[in-house]
Scaffold this motif. Sequence first.
Motif, mmCIF file in Angstrom:
data_model
loop_
_atom_site.group_PDB
_atom_site.id
_atom_site.type_symbol
_atom_site.label_atom_id
_atom_site.label_comp_id
_atom_site.label_asym_id
_atom_site.label_seq_id
_atom_site.Cartn_x
_atom_site.Cartn_y
_atom_site.Cartn_z
ATOM 1 N N ASP A 249 -4.925 5.501 9.622
ATOM 2 C CA ASP A 249 -4.390 4.537 8.654
ATOM 3 C C ASP A 249 -2.911 4.305 8.960
ATOM 4 O OD1 ASP A 249 -5.367 3.337 5.795
ATOM 5 O OD2 ASP A 249 -3.201 3.718 5.776
ATOM 6 N N HIS B 25 -0.982 7.439 2.677
ATOM 7 C CA HIS B 25 -2.443 7.498 2.733
ATOM 8 C C HIS B 25 -2.891 8.654 3.621
ATOM 9 C CE1 HIS B 25 -3.197 2.960 1.671
ATOM 10 N NE2 HIS B 25 -2.731 3.656 0.659
ATOM 11 N N GLU C 285 -5.058 2.083 -4.098
ATOM 12 C CA GLU C 285 -6.379 1.560 -3.800
ATOM 13 C C GLU C 285 -7.477 2.531 -4.206
ATOM 14 O OE1 GLU C 285 -9.107 -1.310 -1.945
ATOM 15 O OE2 GLU C 285 -7.229 -1.305 -3.063
ATOM 16 N N TYR D 220 0.807 -1.218 0.000
ATOM 17 C CA TYR D 220 0.000 0.000 0.000
ATOM 18 C C TYR D 220 0.846 1.277 0.000
ATOM 19 C CZ TYR D 220 -4.100 -2.886 0.711
ATOM 20 O OH TYR D 220 -5.100 -3.813 0.533
ATOM 21 N N GLY E 92 -7.452 4.564 4.259
ATOM 22 C CA GLY E 92 -6.693 4.828 3.043
ATOM 23 C C GLY E 92 -6.531 6.304 2.761
ATOM 24 N N THR E 93 -6.716 6.666 1.506
ATOM 25 C CA THR E 93 -6.541 8.058 1.089
ATOM 26 C C THR E 93 -7.768 8.919 1.341
ATOM 27 O OG1 THR E 93 -7.238 7.481 -1.153
ATOM 28 C CG2 THR E 93 -4.865 7.411 -0.691
#
Length: 273
Positions: A77, A82, A20, A14, A58-59
């Motif tokens: 996260d 991210h 993602e 990641y 995530g982002t």
Amino acid sequence: MSNLELAPSVMRFYGETVNEDSRLRSSADGRMELARTQELLRRFLPSPPARVLDVGGGTGIHAEWLVKDGYEVVLVDPVPRHVEAASAVCPAVVGDARDLPEPDDTFDVVQLLGPLYHLPQLADRQLALTEACRVAKPGGLVAAAAINRYASLFEHVTYAHLHTERIHSSVSEILETAVYDGSRGFTLSYFHRAEELVTELVASGLEDVQVFGIEGPAWSLVKAAEQQPGEGPTDELIASALDAARMAEPYPELLAANSHLLAFGTVPAKSIN
């Protein structure tokens, strides 16, 4: 910051390899996953402005629409890149789902839309769920996503290589052990059965647990169409597959055909002695 660490392969995957956010916005099955996750969450979320902790967010792809809907979102996260991206959407900090940097009884909703994917040990998954319950208010909502045990079986058919010796062996091992070691392609992962996911949420203390298939039983048809030469799946095919996901909800036997599962549970109200 937590002293716990994710497997190095997960952090590399990641942190350096995959985007993602792009998968959920661009691929046909990713867009189905995003649309259905929104649909299911909106069915259970309290009215805004409730406080939502987006664990493993995530982002900020889910935080983005939650903020637009009027929710007050905080994101946690483990991947620094991210968190840097998500900070443009909402307050975001580096942290681990198993040791959340938040006080008790703070959030109306805690969502784990990814942490359970990469915790192959039951004890770690239970820590993450227990932490979610700890920081949620009494009567609050916990939503936890999981990769379906049989997702790789369907997915590798869409790539037309399940019959090859290497892929057949790899998928067979996932079906037998529920774990992928992350040796190539994807990263270290755990694959849940629906009843197992329910059991884990109940064991963490959650009540009224329900589990749903996210993409429905026709997602692999959409993904297969995307792999073929040409323009990919039509809007009509995607709309039909999404309708199949909705129609399948009353039939637990169809949960096994989904790529991802989403479970909801309620934090018990504190007893008055």
